[in-house]
Design a protein around this motif. Sequence first.
Motif, short mmCIF file in Angstrom:
data_model
loop_
_atom_site.label_atom_id
_atom_site.label_comp_id
_atom_site.label_asym_id
_atom_site.label_seq_id
_atom_site.Cartn_x
_atom_site.Cartn_y
_atom_site.Cartn_z
N LEU A 165 6.72 -0.29 6.61
CA LEU A 165 7.26 -0.52 5.26
C LEU A 165 8.78 -0.59 5.29
CD1 LEU A 165 4.91 1.86 3.24
CD2 LEU A 165 4.92 -0.63 3.14
N CYS A 166 9.41 0.11 6.23
CA CYS A 166 10.87 0.09 6.35
C CYS A 166 11.37 -1.09 7.16
CB CYS A 166 11.37 1.38 7.00
SG CYS A 166 11.13 2.87 6.02
N GLN A 167 10.62 -1.49 8.19
CA GLN A 167 11.12 -2.47 9.13
C GLN A 167 10.76 -3.91 8.77
OE1 GLN A 167 12.98 -2.15 11.92
NE2 GLN A 167 13.28 0.02 11.53
N GLN A 168 9.64 -4.12 8.13
CA GLN A 168 9.15 -5.46 7.91
C GLN A 168 8.74 -5.63 6.44
OE1 GLN A 168 6.08 -6.37 10.77
NE2 GLN A 168 7.24 -5.50 12.47
N THR A 169 8.32 -6.85 6.12
CA THR A 169 7.92 -7.12 4.74
C THR A 169 6.55 -7.80 4.66
OG1 THR A 169 9.12 -9.23 4.81
CG2 THR A 169 10.28 -7.31 3.91
N PRO A 170 5.55 -7.36 5.42
CA PRO A 170 4.21 -7.93 5.27
C PRO A 170 3.55 -7.40 3.99
CG PRO A 170 4.13 -6.14 6.82
CD PRO A 170 5.57 -6.33 6.45
N PRO A 171 2.50 -8.07 3.51
CA PRO A 171 1.78 -7.56 2.33
C PRO A 171 1.27 -6.14 2.58
CG PRO A 171 1.05 -9.79 2.91
CD PRO A 171 1.93 -9.32 4.03
N LEU A 172 1.16 -5.37 1.52
CA LEU A 172 0.73 -3.98 1.66
C LEU A 172 -0.65 -3.87 2.29
CD1 LEU A 172 1.96 -2.48 -1.73
CD2 LEU A 172 3.01 -2.26 0.52
N VAL A 173 -1.52 -4.82 1.98
CA VAL A 173 -2.87 -4.77 2.54
C VAL A 173 -2.81 -4.94 4.05
CG1 VAL A 173 -3.28 -7.26 2.23
CG2 VAL A 173 -5.22 -5.67 2.34
N GLU A 174 -1.86 -5.72 4.55
CA GLU A 174 -1.70 -5.90 6.00
C GLU A 174 -1.13 -4.64 6.64
OE1 GLU A 174 0.82 -8.60 9.20
OE2 GLU A 174 0.46 -9.37 7.18
N VAL A 175 -0.21 -3.98 5.95
CA VAL A 175 0.34 -2.73 6.46
C VAL A 175 -0.78 -1.71 6.63
CG1 VAL A 175 1.88 -0.78 5.97
CG2 VAL A 175 2.62 -3.12 5.47
N GLY A 176 -1.62 -1.58 5.60
CA GLY A 176 -2.73 -0.63 5.68
C GLY A 176 -3.68 -0.94 6.81
N ALA A 177 -3.99 -2.23 6.99
CA ALA A 177 -4.93 -2.62 8.04
C ALA A 177 -4.35 -2.36 9.42
CB ALA A 177 -5.29 -4.09 7.88
N ARG A 178 -3.08 -2.68 9.61
CA ARG A 178 -2.46 -2.49 10.92
C ARG A 178 -2.26 -1.01 11.24
NH1 ARG A 178 2.65 -6.34 11.71
NH2 ARG A 178 2.73 -5.06 13.62
N ALA A 179 -2.22 -0.18 10.21
CA ALA A 179 -2.12 1.27 10.42
C ALA A 179 -3.49 1.92 10.57
CB ALA A 179 -1.37 1.92 9.27
N GLY A 180 -4.57 1.13 10.45
CA GLY A 180 -5.90 1.66 10.73
C GLY A 180 -6.68 2.14 9.53
N PHE A 181 -6.22 1.83 8.32
CA PHE A 181 -6.96 2.23 7.12
C PHE A 181 -7.97 1.14 6.77
CE2 PHE A 181 -2.95 4.54 6.87
CZ PHE A 181 -3.39 5.83 6.62
N GLN A 182 -9.18 1.57 6.43
CA GLN A 182 -10.27 0.63 6.25
C GLN A 182 -10.13 -0.19 4.97
OE1 GLN A 182 -12.61 0.07 8.70
NE2 GLN A 182 -11.23 1.43 9.81
N THR A 183 -9.60 0.41 3.91
CA THR A 183 -9.45 -0.30 2.65
C THR A 183 -8.05 -0.03 2.10
OG1 THR A 183 -10.25 1.53 1.26
CG2 THR A 183 -11.91 -0.01 2.14
N GLN A 184 -7.61 -0.89 1.19
CA GLN A 184 -6.30 -0.70 0.56
C GLN A 184 -6.30 0.56 -0.30
OE1 GLN A 184 -3.57 -2.17 1.12
NE2 GLN A 184 -2.30 -1.29 -0.49
N GLN A 185 -7.41 0.84 -0.96
CA GLN A 185 -7.49 2.04 -1.80
C GLN A 185 -7.35 3.30 -0.94
OE1 GLN A 185 -11.05 2.38 -4.14
NE2 GLN A 185 -10.53 4.40 -4.93
N HIS A 186 -8.04 3.32 0.20
CA HIS A 186 -7.95 4.47 1.09
C HIS A 186 -6.52 4.64 1.61
CE1 HIS A 186 -9.00 6.62 5.05
NE2 HIS A 186 -9.08 7.50 4.07
N PHE A 187 -5.88 3.53 1.97
CA PHE A 187 -4.49 3.56 2.43
C PHE A 187 -3.59 4.16 1.36
CE2 PHE A 187 -0.53 0.76 2.86
CZ PHE A 187 0.14 1.70 3.63
N THR A 188 -3.72 3.69 0.14
CA THR A 188 -2.88 4.19 -0.95
C THR A 188 -3.10 5.67 -1.20
OG1 THR A 188 -2.89 2.01 -2.01
CG2 THR A 188 -2.29 3.90 -3.39
N GLU A 189 -4.37 6.10 -1.21
CA GLU A 189 -4.68 7.50 -1.48
C GLU A 189 -4.11 8.42 -0.39
OE1 GLU A 189 -8.88 7.56 -1.79
OE2 GLU A 189 -8.92 6.79 -3.85
N VAL A 190 -4.33 8.05 0.88
CA VAL A 190 -3.88 8.90 1.98
C VAL A 190 -2.35 8.90 2.06
CG1 VAL A 190 -3.90 9.20 4.49
CG2 VAL A 190 -6.00 8.59 3.29
#
Length: 275
Positions: free
Chosen positions: A229-254
């Motif tokens: 989130l600091c280094q690049q500007t990909p969509p949030l859903v891509e950030v979550g996926a590349r960090a290993g979160f299965q869904t965008q909702q799970h990424f946001t919650e965690v």
Amino acid sequence: MKKAIGSTPDHGLRCQPMNMAFTDGRLNPMPELRLVIPTGSIVAQATDGNEAGMCHSILICAPFVAVIPVGAQLATVADNDPNGWVIALKPGVLGRFSQVAFDAVPKWSRFWDPFLREAADTLAALHHADLIDAACADAFADVVSVHIALRYGHCAGAAEPDMPLTRQMLTRIQAFVHEHIAETILVEQLAVLVHMSASNFARVFKTATGNPPHLYVTLERVKFARTMLCQQTPPLVEVGARAGFQTQQHFTEVFHRYTGVTPRAFRLAHRNAGG
């Protein structure tokens, strides 16, 4: 970038903005290793051939960093503007203990190291504010050299007193988690790395680190997402996926649970602070 960092008779130039390191030959003869820290969307490629005809090649992009031999050639992929830092790691300026460790630092290594990314961010901020000089650059290079030596060098295998897991084992686990951060990571996989049963590994890992393995992996995913989130500007859903979160909702919650803000709010706050 504004200007090159001057050299000194004793130490020489050991820390450069990446775009200058591509063309400044003075950096090449001195150090034994170089640390490449790309920022933004830059993708750098380091290549080298030896007398036996073997060729090494590695791609480096944020949030990863790489240690490469001094003779390796740096280039960008797809003509990207080379943003970031190249730090010459010269073991001669280190203490005796770290020099021994430095000899065993693996060449051609690529890893995600939050400390080194923070160091790169600080260097960039100082450089853009025109506050960095040769002494400051050398100080950063010394700190980074010691960090690399202690974390990845010979002494990384020393066991902590009364600790069932050695530093080398913990580094191996960390490297595996970082390499497979976008994938599902099971406790059983980590246990195999240190030749333990899953139950015994979970117990000694918590003793050594203070956290159970599954929480450690989760926190590493959050750290990785923060870096993206600091280094690049990909969509949030891509950030979550590349960090290993299965869904965008799970990424946001965690992410909110462990940082106190949502990924979107964190990105906006970082942009505002940088602007």
